[in-house]
Design an enzyme around this catalytic site. Structure first.
Site, mmCIF file in Angstrom:
data_model
loop_
_atom_site.group_PDB
_atom_site.id
_atom_site.type_symbol
_atom_site.label_atom_id
_atom_site.label_comp_id
_atom_site.label_asym_id
_atom_site.label_seq_id
_atom_site.Cartn_x
_atom_site.Cartn_y
_atom_site.Cartn_z
ATOM 1 N N LYS A 42 0.927 -1.375 0.081
ATOM 2 C CA LYS A 42 -0.265 -0.087 0.021
ATOM 3 C C LYS A 42 0.818 1.264 0.004
ATOM 4 C CE LYS A 42 -3.724 -2.692 1.942
ATOM 5 N NZ LYS A 42 -4.724 -2.837 2.985
ATOM 6 N N GLN A 56 -4.799 -1.598 9.424
ATOM 7 C CA GLN A 56 -4.596 -2.960 8.912
ATOM 8 C C GLN A 56 -5.325 -3.987 9.946
ATOM 9 O OE1 GLN A 56 -3.729 -3.471 5.895
ATOM 10 N NE2 GLN A 56 -3.767 -5.715 5.740
ATOM 11 N N ASP A 102 -11.267 2.337 3.199
ATOM 12 C CA ASP A 102 -11.531 0.892 3.305
ATOM 13 C C ASP A 102 -13.009 0.560 3.010
ATOM 14 O OD1 ASP A 102 -9.372 -0.839 3.526
ATOM 15 O OD2 ASP A 102 -9.131 -0.385 5.479
HETATM 16 N N1 GUN Z 1 -6.595 -7.040 5.832
HETATM 17 C C1 GUN Z 1 -6.695 -7.745 5.028
HETATM 18 N N2 GUN Z 1 -7.297 -7.086 3.828
HETATM 19 C C2 GUN Z 1 -7.557 -5.645 4.290
HETATM 20 C C3 GUN Z 1 -8.186 -4.695 3.828
HETATM 21 O O1 GUN Z 1 -8.642 -4.385 2.388
HETATM 22 N N3 GUN Z 1 -8.057 -3.411 4.767
HETATM 23 C C4 GUN Z 1 -7.668 -3.681 5.718
HETATM 24 N N4 GUN Z 1 -7.784 -2.316 6.642
HETATM 25 N N5 GUN Z 1 -7.213 -4.577 6.408
HETATM 26 C C5 GUN Z 1 -7.011 -5.856 5.480
#
Ligand code: GUN
Length: 282
Positions: free
Chosen positions: A52, A96, A119
């Site tokens: 990211k 996350q 998200d």
């Molecule tokens: N953990 C696995 N996929 C994601 C996601 O798309 N966003 C977040 N915040 N955590 C994750």
């Protein structure tokens, strides 16, 4: 033989479009910033978070990394989110998941301002999607809509079967396909006649989380098959929820694993960050 939907190429196209948009905004004196929070050092989460941050750098979005220790309390995390919610320079906040067990994930998701919820996990974002109002949409299902649209796959009036009912993929996916005027059925691991229902799908979206579960006997000839799963098999090879080799000759379109749905998630996160920034300028 199915046409393979190239998620790597489509995600690259989206990132290039965003890069140009961010450059134009920068030239007008506007910058975009995403705060990325990781609690603990789960190796898989570290890989996702790094990807990211790399995507932000590529597109020209500033990223602020908060790498917090495993022992961080819920109160401390809530305090950080409150600070970031009030910081006008921060446009998106991503925490996350999964979080350590002593932290209530729902509480954290609800603490992030819906204006910065890139998200799309906040109940207000989910509610907005449900009633067709503007708001952030969960990145993986939003990415699948882009794969379908950019591959010129007709959705109107088609029977779409979504296998999986998670808050992050299955439920928002079903709502988005409804918004695309598909007729939608949601199935899950307890669905009794799963095979028959899947076989009636024009568009089959599989997010069941079981490696190579969906074989040719689940797929109608000419169906579009979208595979959200990602697993490592006994030979350490990546695979999806679909038996690709069996289904590819039968389907009209199919997403491979890797290189199908996977790369779209980060591209749509970047899209949401740019939207958050533009909305904050209104
Ligand atoms: N953990 C696995 N996929 C994601 C996601 O798309 N966003 C977040 N915040 N955590 C994750």
């Amino acid at each position: 033989m199915a046409i393979r939907i190239d998620g790597k190429q489509i995600s690259t196209d989206i990132k290039e479009e965003l890069k140009a948009e961010v450059a134009a905004l920068k030239a007008a004196g506007k910058s975009c910033c995403l705060a990325v929070i990781q609690v603990g050092n789960d190796p898989a989460s570290s890989v996702y978070v790094n990807n990211k941050k790399k995507a932000c750098a590529y597109i020209g979005i500033e990223s602020l990394a908060y790498e917090l220790g495993e022992e961080t309390t819920e109160a401390e995390l809530l305090e950080l989110i409150d600070k970031l919610n009030r910081d006008g320079k921060v446009h998106g906040i991503l925490c996350q998941l999964p979080l350590p067990p002593h932290i209530d994930e729902d509480k954290i998701i609800q603490a992030i301002s819906p204006k910065k919820d890139v998200d799309g996990f906040h109940p207000q974002s989910v509610g907005a999607l449900t009633i067709g109002q503007p708001g952030f949409v969960s990145c993986t299902p939003a990415g699948i809509i882009q794969l379908l649209r950019r591959s010129k796959i007709e959705t109107e009036g088609k029977h779409c079967v979504v296998v999986g009912r998670s808050n992050i993929v299955g439920k928002p996916m079903a709502l988005l396909m409804l918004r695309e005027n598909a007729t939608v059925t949601i199935c899950h691991s307890r669905t009794k006649n799963l095979k028959e229902i899947c076989r009636s799908a024009d568009i089959l979206i599989v997010a069941i989380g079981k490696p190579r579960y969906i074989g040719a006997d689940y797929v109608k000839e000419g169906a579009v098959v979208i595979d959200v799963g990602i697993h490592r098999d006994e030979n350490n090879k990546l695979c999806g929820d679909v038996k690709f080799d069996e289904v590819e000759p039968l389907a009209s379109y199919i997403t491979p694993v890797p290189g199908g749905v996977g790369p779209m998630t980060i591209a749509m996160l970047m899209h949401n960050c740019v939207e958050a920034m533009k909305d904050s300028c209104l």
